[in-house]
Design a protein around this motif. Structure first.
Motif, PDB file in Angstrom:
ATOM      1  N   PRO A   1       0.873  -1.385  -0.048  1.00 54.96           N
ATOM      2  CA  PRO A   1      -0.092   0.006   0.030  1.00 54.96           C
ATOM      3  C   PRO A   1       0.765   1.252   0.048  1.00 54.96           C
ATOM      4  O   PRO A   1       0.534   2.267  -0.679  1.00 54.96           O
ATOM      5  CB  PRO A   1      -0.756  -0.018   1.280  1.00 54.96           C
ATOM      6  CG  PRO A   1      -0.994  -1.489   1.486  1.00 54.96           C
ATOM      7  CD  PRO A   1       0.432  -2.163   1.128  1.00 54.96           C
ATOM      8  N   SER A   2       2.163   1.109   0.726  1.00 57.29           N
ATOM      9  CA  SER A   2       2.860   2.226   0.851  1.00 57.29           C
ATOM     10  C   SER A   2       3.492   2.692  -0.414  1.00 57.29           C
ATOM     11  O   SER A   2       3.605   3.778  -0.998  1.00 57.29           O
ATOM     12  CB  SER A   2       3.824   2.087   1.754  1.00 57.29           C
ATOM     13  OG  SER A   2       3.619   1.937   3.072  1.00 57.29           O
TER      14      SER A   2
ATOM     15  N   ALA B   1       0.601   4.188  -2.515  1.00 55.94           N
ATOM     16  CA  ALA B   1       0.451   5.689  -2.054  1.00 55.94           C
ATOM     17  C   ALA B   1       1.386   6.676  -2.436  1.00 55.94           C
ATOM     18  O   ALA B   1       1.198   7.663  -2.779  1.00 55.94           O
ATOM     19  CB  ALA B   1       0.313   5.648  -0.581  1.00 55.94           C
TER      20      ALA B   1
ATOM     21  N   TYR C   1       0.829   7.245  -6.415  1.00 59.42           N
ATOM     22  CA  TYR C   1      -0.360   8.247  -6.618  1.00 59.42           C
ATOM     23  C   TYR C   1      -0.271   9.509  -5.778  1.00 59.42           C
ATOM     24  O   TYR C   1      -0.777  10.538  -6.161  1.00 59.42           O
ATOM     25  CB  TYR C   1      -1.558   7.479  -6.157  1.00 59.42           C
ATOM     26  CG  TYR C   1      -2.183   6.589  -7.239  1.00 59.42           C
ATOM     27  CD1 TYR C   1      -2.849   6.926  -8.324  1.00 59.42           C
ATOM     28  CD2 TYR C   1      -1.683   5.047  -7.205  1.00 59.42           C
ATOM     29  CE1 TYR C   1      -3.436   6.239  -9.058  1.00 59.42           C
ATOM     30  CE2 TYR C   1      -2.383   4.539  -8.176  1.00 59.42           C
ATOM     31  CZ  TYR C   1      -3.027   4.674  -9.207  1.00 59.42           C
ATOM     32  OH  TYR C   1      -3.504   3.958 -10.248  1.00 59.42           O
TER      33      TYR C   1
ATOM     34  N   TYR D   1      -8.996   8.174  -6.924  1.00 56.60           N
ATOM     35  CA  TYR D   1      -8.847   8.032  -5.339  1.00 56.60           C
ATOM     36  C   TYR D   1      -9.370   6.736  -4.753  1.00 56.60           C
ATOM     37  O   TYR D   1      -8.731   5.796  -4.251  1.00 56.60           O
ATOM     38  CB  TYR D   1      -9.470   9.226  -4.740  1.00 56.60           C
ATOM     39  CG  TYR D   1      -9.334   8.994  -3.268  1.00 56.60           C
ATOM     40  CD1 TYR D   1      -8.251   9.318  -2.524  1.00 56.60           C
ATOM     41  CD2 TYR D   1     -10.676   8.900  -2.505  1.00 56.60           C
ATOM     42  CE1 TYR D   1      -8.084   9.311  -1.206  1.00 56.60           C
ATOM     43  CE2 TYR D   1     -10.430   8.787  -1.078  1.00 56.60           C
ATOM     44  CZ  TYR D   1      -9.275   9.026  -0.386  1.00 56.60           C
ATOM     45  OH  TYR D   1      -9.136   8.588   0.970  1.00 56.60           O
ATOM     46  N   PRO D   2     -10.859   6.131  -5.280  1.00 56.68           N
ATOM     47  CA  PRO D   2     -10.941   5.204  -4.664  1.00 56.68           C
ATOM     48  C   PRO D   2     -10.374   3.936  -5.445  1.00 56.68           C
ATOM     49  O   PRO D   2     -10.174   3.123  -4.820  1.00 56.68           O
ATOM     50  CB  PRO D   2     -12.535   5.066  -5.225  1.00 56.68           C
ATOM     51  CG  PRO D   2     -12.808   6.080  -6.262  1.00 56.68           C
ATOM     52  CD  PRO D   2     -11.766   7.070  -5.941  1.00 56.68           C
TER      53      PRO D   2
ATOM     54  N   ALA E   1      -7.166   3.788  -6.022  1.00 62.05           N
ATOM     55  CA  ALA E   1      -5.931   3.880  -5.337  1.00 62.05           C
ATOM     56  C   ALA E   1      -6.072   3.001  -4.057  1.00 62.05           C
ATOM     57  O   ALA E   1      -5.390   2.247  -3.620  1.00 62.05           O
ATOM     58  CB  ALA E   1      -5.276   5.041  -5.353  1.00 62.05           C
ATOM     59  N   LEU E   2      -7.237   3.371  -3.400  1.00 61.69           N
ATOM     60  CA  LEU E   2      -7.535   2.834  -2.084  1.00 61.69           C
ATOM     61  C   LEU E   2      -7.625   1.369  -2.283  1.00 61.69           C
ATOM     62  O   LEU E   2      -7.238   0.394  -1.565  1.00 61.69           O
ATOM     63  CB  LEU E   2      -8.711   3.581  -1.438  1.00 61.69           C
ATOM     64  CG  LEU E   2      -8.477   4.721  -1.072  1.00 61.69           C
ATOM     65  CD1 LEU E   2      -9.714   5.464  -0.335  1.00 61.69           C
ATOM     66  CD2 LEU E   2      -7.594   4.902   0.178  1.00 61.69           C
ATOM     67  N   ALA E   3      -8.542   0.981  -3.229  1.00 62.31           N
ATOM     68  CA  ALA E   3      -8.918  -0.438  -3.691  1.00 62.31           C
ATOM     69  C   ALA E   3      -7.516  -1.075  -4.047  1.00 62.31           C
ATOM     70  O   ALA E   3      -7.357  -2.329  -3.800  1.00 62.31           O
ATOM     71  CB  ALA E   3     -10.032  -0.463  -4.874  1.00 62.31           C
TER      72      ALA E   3
ATOM     73  N   MET F   1      -4.588  -0.789  -3.040  1.00 64.30           N
ATOM     74  CA  MET F   1      -3.734  -0.724  -1.796  1.00 64.30           C
ATOM     75  C   MET F   1      -4.468  -1.994  -0.637  1.00 64.30           C
ATOM     76  O   MET F   1      -3.730  -2.731  -0.410  1.00 64.30           O
ATOM     77  CB  MET F   1      -3.392   0.599  -1.145  1.00 64.30           C
ATOM     78  CG  MET F   1      -2.699   1.555  -1.297  1.00 64.30           C
ATOM     79  SD  MET F   1      -2.485   3.012  -0.485  1.00 64.30           S
ATOM     80  CE  MET F   1      -4.032   3.945  -0.851  1.00 64.30           C
ATOM     81  N   VAL F   2      -5.761  -1.870  -0.900  1.00 63.73           N
ATOM     82  CA  VAL F   2      -6.558  -2.913  -0.159  1.00 63.73           C
ATOM     83  C   VAL F   2      -6.199  -4.185  -0.854  1.00 63.73           C
ATOM     84  O   VAL F   2      -5.996  -5.535  -0.027  1.00 63.73           O
ATOM     85  CB  VAL F   2      -7.873  -2.764   0.314  1.00 63.73           C
ATOM     86  CG1 VAL F   2      -8.551  -3.910   0.956  1.00 63.73           C
ATOM     87  CG2 VAL F   2      -7.950  -1.412   1.037  1.00 63.73           C
TER      88      VAL F   2
END
Length: 352
Positions: free
Chosen positions: A305-306, A309, A312, A328-329, A331-333, A335-336
């Motif tokens: 995830p790092s 992040a 992005y 944005y979503p 990128a979050l997805a 990382m998860v």
């Protein structure tokens, strides 16, 4: 040299010293018998043995050289005998003190064989000097050369017995150290054990071989009855020394085996203790490795995830996703999903 030879005329009155020059005349006489004691066999002694007595060249050669084992040769007019007595040396070495004898009808010749330079000059003469002292004090009156030989050999046998007694005292002391648990230096202690066994084995060999040759001598057909009795008695005495040495050697072997058992048990206990320590260290190392695996797995999970992040988070004008509505979503997805995928992989490998 002639002066080194001691000549005595042995009669019922004792031992009368005579100059060596009278030897031939005394041998031709009929009074008592002659005893010649030769401390060492030099050229003059060889001359006397060969020319005056006329002994066999091989027997004379045996007097000049060292003999490793006792022996006996029966010639027509005399018997030649080689015997040994023990003498302590350095570091447990046993010196063999050789005594050669020519036993004839009216003479006894004793020759002290070559000795190790480490042995004192007096040691080889103990038996003959002890017999001469007994004669001079009136405590011994031999009536034949075999009778005098019997007395001299009896003194030699006593020296063998005393040697066994001395070694036995050492054996008892060593046994007390073993049973008392006071052995400080195992290597030195084992050396002492084996030195004692070497000493007993040396005396045992001397006495056993001497008993055999005297047993053979007792069966000589021309041996007078009284002399045969003395010879048989000598054989029995040698047999007794051999049995004593055998008994003490078996006793010592028990001490050696007992101490070896103690060393084996001690070594086993030490090895078991070391194995236990190694096992504990192995277990600790394994546990440490498991913790390292977990830390490494979690570090990898958080690294993914790092990484996303970090990518992005770059605010460059030309980034294609910079103005993306779902960036944005997404990128979050991402990382998860990356963290979950790594977690699942490490879980399957047993790292978590």
């Amino acid at each position: 040299m002639l002066a080194a030879m001691d000549l005595h005329l042995i009669t019922t009155n004792g031992a009368e010293p005579r100059p060596i020059g009278e030897l031939a005349g005394l041998l031709a006489g009929d009074t008592g018998f002659v005893w010649v004691d030769i401390p060492y066999c030099d050229d003059q002694a060889v001359h006397v043995l060969s020319e005056v007595f006329g002994f066999h060249p091989l027997a004379v050669k045996d007097c000049v050289e060292r003999n490793r084992v006792p022996k006996m040769h029966a010639y027509a007019e005399y018997v030649f005998v080689v015997l040994h007595a023990p003498e302590d040396g350095e570091r447990g070495h046993v010196h063999y003190l050789e005594l050669d004898q020519f036993i004839g009808p009216n003479y006894l010749v004793t020759v002290h064989g070559p000795s190790n330079p480490a042995v004192s000059a007096e040691a080889p003469l103990r038996e003959t000097r002890a017999a001469l002292e007994r004669i001079e004090k009136g405590r011994l009156r031999p009536d034949s050369p075999f009778g005098l030989s019997h007395a001299i050999v009896a003194a030699l046998i006593r020296n063998q017995e005393e040697y066994v007694e001395q070694v036995t005292a050492d054996v008892w002391r060593l046994e007390q150290q073993v049973t008392g648990g006071t052995v400080d230096d195992p290597e030195a202690f084992l050396n002492n054990l084996f030195r004692a066994r070497h000493g007993l084995l040396a005396v045992r060999t001397m006495s056993a071989l001497s008993s055999a040759i005297y047993g053979r001598m007792a069966g000589l057909p021309d041996l007078p009855g009284d002399d045969a009795t003395l010879v048989a008695d000598t054989a029995d005495r040698f047999t007794r020394v051999r049995r004593i040495a055998d008994g003490e050697r078996e006793y010592l072997q028990g001490v050696i085996e007992f101490y070896q058992s103690i060393l084996t048990i001690t070594a086993t206990i030490v090895a078991q203790t070391q194995n236990d320590k190694v096992q504990r260290l192995t277990e600790a190392s394994y546990a440490q490795n498991e913790e390292v695996k977990k830390i490494s797995a979690w570090a990898a999970i958080f690294f993914a995830p790092s990484l996303v992040a970090a990518v992005y988070g770059m605010n460059f004008d030309d980034m294609p996703e910079l103005h993306w509505r779902v960036g944005y979503p997404f990128a979050l997805a991402l990382m998860v999903a990356a963290g979950a995928a790594l977690h699942h992989a490490f879980k399957r490998r047993g790292w978590l």
